[in-house]
Scaffold this active site. Structure first.
Site, PDB file in Angstrom:
ATOM      1  N   ASP A  70      -0.001  31.094 -10.652  1.00  0.00           N
ATOM      2  CA  ASP A  70      -1.229  30.766  -9.932  1.00  0.00           C
ATOM      3  C   ASP A  70      -1.841  29.459 -10.412  1.00  0.00           C
ATOM      4  OD1 ASP A  70      -1.894  32.071 -12.380  1.00  0.00           O
ATOM      5  OD2 ASP A  70      -3.932  32.426 -11.653  1.00  0.00           O
ATOM      6  N   GLU A  93      -3.503  34.351 -13.839  1.00  0.00           N
ATOM      7  CA  GLU A  93      -3.860  33.955 -15.203  1.00  0.00           C
ATOM      8  C   GLU A  93      -5.153  33.154 -15.239  1.00  0.00           C
ATOM      9  OE1 GLU A  93      -3.992  31.380 -18.797  1.00  0.00           O
ATOM     10  OE2 GLU A  93      -3.894  30.783 -16.691  1.00  0.00           O
TER      11      GLU A  93
END
Length: 367
Positions: free
Chosen positions: A75, A134
């Site tokens: 991400d 994350e």
């Protein structure tokens, strides 16, 4: 949308660009996870491959004496008009790849994927973990999900996270602790201030203690960690003519990994002991995460340091290496890119650094 093709055997710079060109803001990683899963299944041999939500995992079972975990998140922070990627070449910076995630951390992930697909007979069994979420609150972190629900995938002798480090090994990480120091007073009209008790004024002693605070430096496995205790927020006040009856000060303690969070909290209480002991302030933990010891004395980690020609330093800030450290697995951060450029609209990574990290890890995993 159709799943884009990823060529894991291509130049890792081109692979980085392909990953950047797939938007994958936190909570929206299904497309990139689909692409990674499809590429791993089509282009690797001898790997057990699993998918849990938007987490893609692959590992070998070749009976090697050690296992190395390569972990990277898929991400990014929200895109800032910096997708798709583009390249520039200038006398000042050389050949540079631009785009959201080039630094944090699609270049590191591209290196891992490329090595997984091109290492014919590595010296270690390998585990690849490509995980989601994350960049947002820890409760959503995909590696945390694996730790809770699929812990067998985190078994290994050493872990390498592809966080941006400028191509150097950054070992361990600091712990972090946030504490709220709250003050209570008595509300009154400011024209008759003597009838009240000003909560904001009670924060003064704590601020003086912070102003005079000397942070500790500590050496662990040749890494110097510098601690820091900082005021990060202050709140109080009712109106321009009211003595406030509530106020608080938030402090953040970034502590070296030789302290536990409990020891870090005791240290914070010692710093503000005068205010806490006389009842002027009340302390409350609002956030806490342990640090990670560098663990460079472990043979598998020492071999990585040797492959990097002894270039390593302490990691400032908190990363997911702490999750591995809590399991007793030495873990380091190693990836292309300047971490100070992460999350910026002008995020960019030197092309040469992607190739340098690839070569370093190839030598380590093959040795």
């Amino acid at each position: 949308m159709s799943v884009p093709d990823l060529n894991l055997r291509a130049d890792p710079v081109e692979l980085t660009a392909a990953l950047v060109d797939m938007p994958s803001v936190s909570h929206d990683e299904s497309l990139i996870a689909d692409a990674i899963e499809a590429a791993l299944r089509a282009q690797t041999r001898g790997f057990e491959i699993s998918r849990f939500g938007n987490r893609v995992l692959a590992r070998t079972h070749r009976g090697k004496p050690t296992r190395v975990i390569l972990a990277g998140h898929t991400d990014t922070v929200p895109i800032a008009d910096n997708v798709p990627s583009w390249r520039t070449d200038s006398p000042e910076e050389g050949d540079v790849l631009h785009g959201c995630g080039t630094v944090d951390m699609k270049s590191g992930l591209a290196v891992f994927l490329h090595l997984i697909a091109t290492l014919d007979d590595p010296a270690h069994d390998l585990t690849l973990i490509a995980y989601d979420c994350e960049e947002i609150a820890a409760e959503h972190n995909g590696l945390g999900f694996i730790e809770r629900e699929k812990p067998e995938w985190l078994a290994g002798d050493v872990a390498v996270l592809g966080e941006p480090t400028g191509g150097l090994i950054e070992a361990g990480c600091q712990g972090t602790l946030r504490v709220r120091l709250s003050a209570k007073g008595v509300r009154a009209h400011s024209a008759r201030a003597w009838m009240g008790e000003n909560a904001i004024h009670k924060l003064g002693q704590a601020l003086v203690a912070l102003e005079g605070y000397t942070p500790r430096r500590v050496d662990i496995d040749g890494c110097e960690y510098r601690e820091g205790l900082s005021a990060v927020a202050v709140n109080g006040g009712v109106a321009g003519n009211v003595v406030p009856d509530d106020a608080y000060l938030d402090v953040n303690f970034r502590f070296a990994p030789d302290r536990t969070p409990e020891q870090a909290y005791e240290h914070v209480r010692e710093v503000f002991a005068e205010s806490l002991n006389d009842g002027a302030l009340v302390a409350e933990i609002t956030d806490s995460a342990p640090g990670a010891l560098p663990g460079l004395a472990h043979p598998a980690a020492a071999a990585l340091v040797e492959a990097a020609d002894g270039r390593f330093r302490a990691k400032y800030g908190w990363t997911d290496v702490a999750r591995f450290a809590s399991l007793g697995i030495p873990a380091v951060n190693l990836g292309p890119g300047d971490p100070s450029l992460a999350h910026r609209a002008d995020e960019r990574v030197p092309v040469a650094q992607i190739r340098e990290v690839t070569d370093l890890l190839r030598a380590y995993l093959s040795a």
